[in-house]
Each structure stands twice: as C-alpha cells, then as structure tokens.
Scaffold this active site. Structure first.
Site, mmCIF file in Angstrom:
data_model
loop_
_atom_site.group_PDB
_atom_site.id
_atom_site.type_symbol
_atom_site.label_atom_id
_atom_site.label_comp_id
_atom_site.label_asym_id
_atom_site.label_seq_id
_atom_site.Cartn_x
_atom_site.Cartn_y
_atom_site.Cartn_z
ATOM 1 N N ASP A 142 28.385 33.498 136.587
ATOM 2 C CA ASP A 142 28.042 32.989 135.260
ATOM 3 C C ASP A 142 29.278 32.889 134.373
ATOM 4 O OD1 ASP A 142 25.316 32.627 135.680
ATOM 5 O OD2 ASP A 142 24.752 34.570 134.840
ATOM 6 N N HIS A 179 25.669 27.361 136.427
ATOM 7 C CA HIS A 179 25.839 27.448 137.880
ATOM 8 C C HIS A 179 26.551 26.212 138.424
ATOM 9 C CE1 HIS A 179 22.040 30.221 137.917
ATOM 10 N NE2 HIS A 179 23.074 30.768 137.297
ATOM 11 N N HIS A 218 26.125 35.429 128.816
ATOM 12 C CA HIS A 218 26.478 34.086 128.348
ATOM 13 C C HIS A 218 27.020 34.087 126.920
ATOM 14 C CE1 HIS A 218 24.861 32.388 131.951
ATOM 15 N NE2 HIS A 218 23.637 32.784 131.696
ATOM 16 N N HIS A 249 26.793 37.746 140.652
ATOM 17 C CA HIS A 249 26.185 36.631 139.921
ATOM 18 C C HIS A 249 26.641 36.624 138.468
ATOM 19 C CE1 HIS A 249 23.526 33.333 139.114
ATOM 20 N NE2 HIS A 249 23.250 33.932 137.959
#
Length: 306
Positions: free
Chosen positions: A242, A79, A265, A238
């Site tokens: 990421d 973030h 991720h 969001h």
C-alpha cells in the site's frame, strides 16, 4: 541512460469493485514520455481524466481515492499504482468504467501480470527520480512515517496488531529494492480484514465486492481462508505494498529510505505531501550516462524506441 517506460500495447481486464461489488472494465494504454499516470473515467460523457497526484488524494478512509474539483473520483488505486511502481512504468492511460479500480485478488500481482503481458517499452526521455536530501517525518499519535536519504530505495515497515493470527506472523519487514524484490517479495500480498468489520461495512453498503477470493479474512482468533497465507509475513507486506502505491502519487520513483510504524493510506499521503512541500528535502535526478545502472531494480526485458 535510464529511460522512461510505458506499455508496448494496450491490455484489458475485468474485475469487481471492492466496495460496490459491480463489474468493472479496466484498460491500460501506452502514453507518450512525460505524460505521467492518468486515470480516465470512460463511463462519463465527456470522459474525465484524473492524474495520479498526491494533492488529488482527498479520501483515505478505506482506500486511496483520487477526487477532482468536480467531485469525480477514482477509488482503490493503490494496488495498481504499486504494480506500476514495481515494474517502473512512468507513463500510462488507465481507462476504467467505474468509480473504483477492480480489486482483483486483493494484491498487485494480477496488475503486474497485465503489465508483463502488455510488454514494457523504454522511451527516449530520461527517467526522473525523486531523491531524498533531508529527513521528512509525519506522526499521528503513536503512528509515524519518515523518508530519509538513501542510495536506492529501502523500506523498513512495522505493524502492531494484537490479533493472535497476525501476532504469530512477522510484523516487521525490511526490504532493499536495489534487488529485484517487488514482484517476488511484495506483489502477491493481499489486503486483509476482520469479519466483524466486514459485516459492519456491508450493513453500510460498503465492501460488497469483498470475498475470500480477494482478501485475507480473520475472525477473532484465526485466518478463515482455507488456503492460508501467501507469505509468512503477508500482513505487513501488504501494508508495505500500500505504501509503495501511495508514494507513487509523487509521479516518480523515490530514491530514499522509508521507515514506518503502523502507517496507512492517510499517513502515507501526509508524508508524501510533506515531502513535496519541503522543496529543500528532495530533488529530481536523472541518470544520463550511457552505461548508467538503475538504483532500483525494475522488471526486464524491455525494448527500446527509436
């Protein structure tokens, strides 16, 4: 010339670590041109510096975690890195007195505010971009992510959750970052989680700092936060946030088109590693002309150094 950026002055904040729930002190400091982004564990003696680099990402289970050869780690960096990418910061020292970056409100917006409050300083060196020359793609089952050539930076991102509250929101978003879109359209999107998963994590001594103040929480049917969503499509945004943070591990802003489906991720990092390993697929570029226009819009104003 489009110049590298750092902070005008140091700035500090305090927050809570997402997984252990401990108080964390964070200080962002200016750094000379060509330094890059360095995480500094000031709680250790001697202090340990860990550069934000793709090949140092060695844990992506619940967040993006940098780990050096001595197994010193800094977790939940994505973030903050997304904020640094969105504001266009090339060089900074990030001091933290814990193994994880504070979660703040679960988005990048508090970090954007910190950077804006510190001020942005342009440096004398030219800003380097990674320009995509050839397509690069990675897959994991039905999940995939790819980078394609593009004049600027564009993201097309899709998620696919069967949860009714998420299905009722937009699960696909496309944004061209040649417009100043990151702060307005992406930075406030919070991380999200499901109550059943949070209960399991806490039983295993994780997510101890998670709360309605720093995440969108869902049960089997609905959003539990009393204030609802910040964007109609906050969930997919969001995931895009990421990805922006994860890809900034390349050390430079990317000029290209990211297309992704259900990427997280691990896949984001695999894509970046695959890109960097395929040297024919990318090149460094600078914009040295006096009147050059940035292909990606970064927040202004900025002052110029001598």
């Amino acid at each position: 010339m489009i110049k590298q950026r750092t902070l005008q002055q140091a700035i500090s904040t305090t927050g809570v670590g997402l997984h252990k729930g401990n108080k964390v002190n964070l200080t962002l400091r200016p750094a000379p041109a060509n330094t890059g982004l360095i995480f500094r564990r000031v709680d250790l003696d001697p202090v340990v510096d860990i550069p934000a680099r793709a090949d140092w990402v060695r844990d992506t289970q619940l967040c993006t975690c940098l780990i050096n050869e001595e197994n010193v780690r800094v977790s939940t960096v994505e973030h903050l890195l997304a904020a640094l990418a969105g504001v266009g910061i090339d060089n900074a020292i990030i001091e933290v007195d814990s193994h994880e970056i504070p979660i703040m409100d679960g988005s990048s917006h508090p970090f954007v505010y910190l950077l804006q409050s510190a001020g942005i300083e342009e440096q004398s060196a030219a800003k380097k971009f990674i320009r995509i020359k050839q397509p690069v793609r990675v897959e994991d089952g039905d999940k995939w992510a790819e980078l394609l050539p593009h004049d600027g930076f564009r993201i097309d991102f899709a998620i696919d959750f069967e949860h009714p509250a998420i299905a009722d929101t937009g699960q696909t978003v496309s944004i061209d970052f040649s417009a100043n879109a990151f702060i307005k359209e992406i930075s406030r999107a919070r991380t999200f989680g499901f109550m059943k998963d949070i209960e399991y994590l806490r039983e295993n001594n994780l997510a101890l700092g998670g709360s309605f103040d720093n995440a969108v929480v869902l049960d089997e049917f609905r959003i539990l936060n009393s204030d609802g969503l910040r964007y109609d499509d906050e969930f997919v945004k969001h995931k895009m946030l990421d990805a922006i943070g994860d890809l900034y591990m390349g050390g430079h802003s990317i000029l290209g088109h990211l297309r992704a489906y259900k990427s997280g991720h691990a896949l984001n990092n695999q894509l970046l590693q695959a890109l960097l390993a395929q040297q024919s697929a990318w090149e460094f570029v600078t914009f040295d002309e006096e009147q050059a226009t940035a292909p990606i819009a970064f927040w202004s104003p900025a002052t110029t150094t001598a």
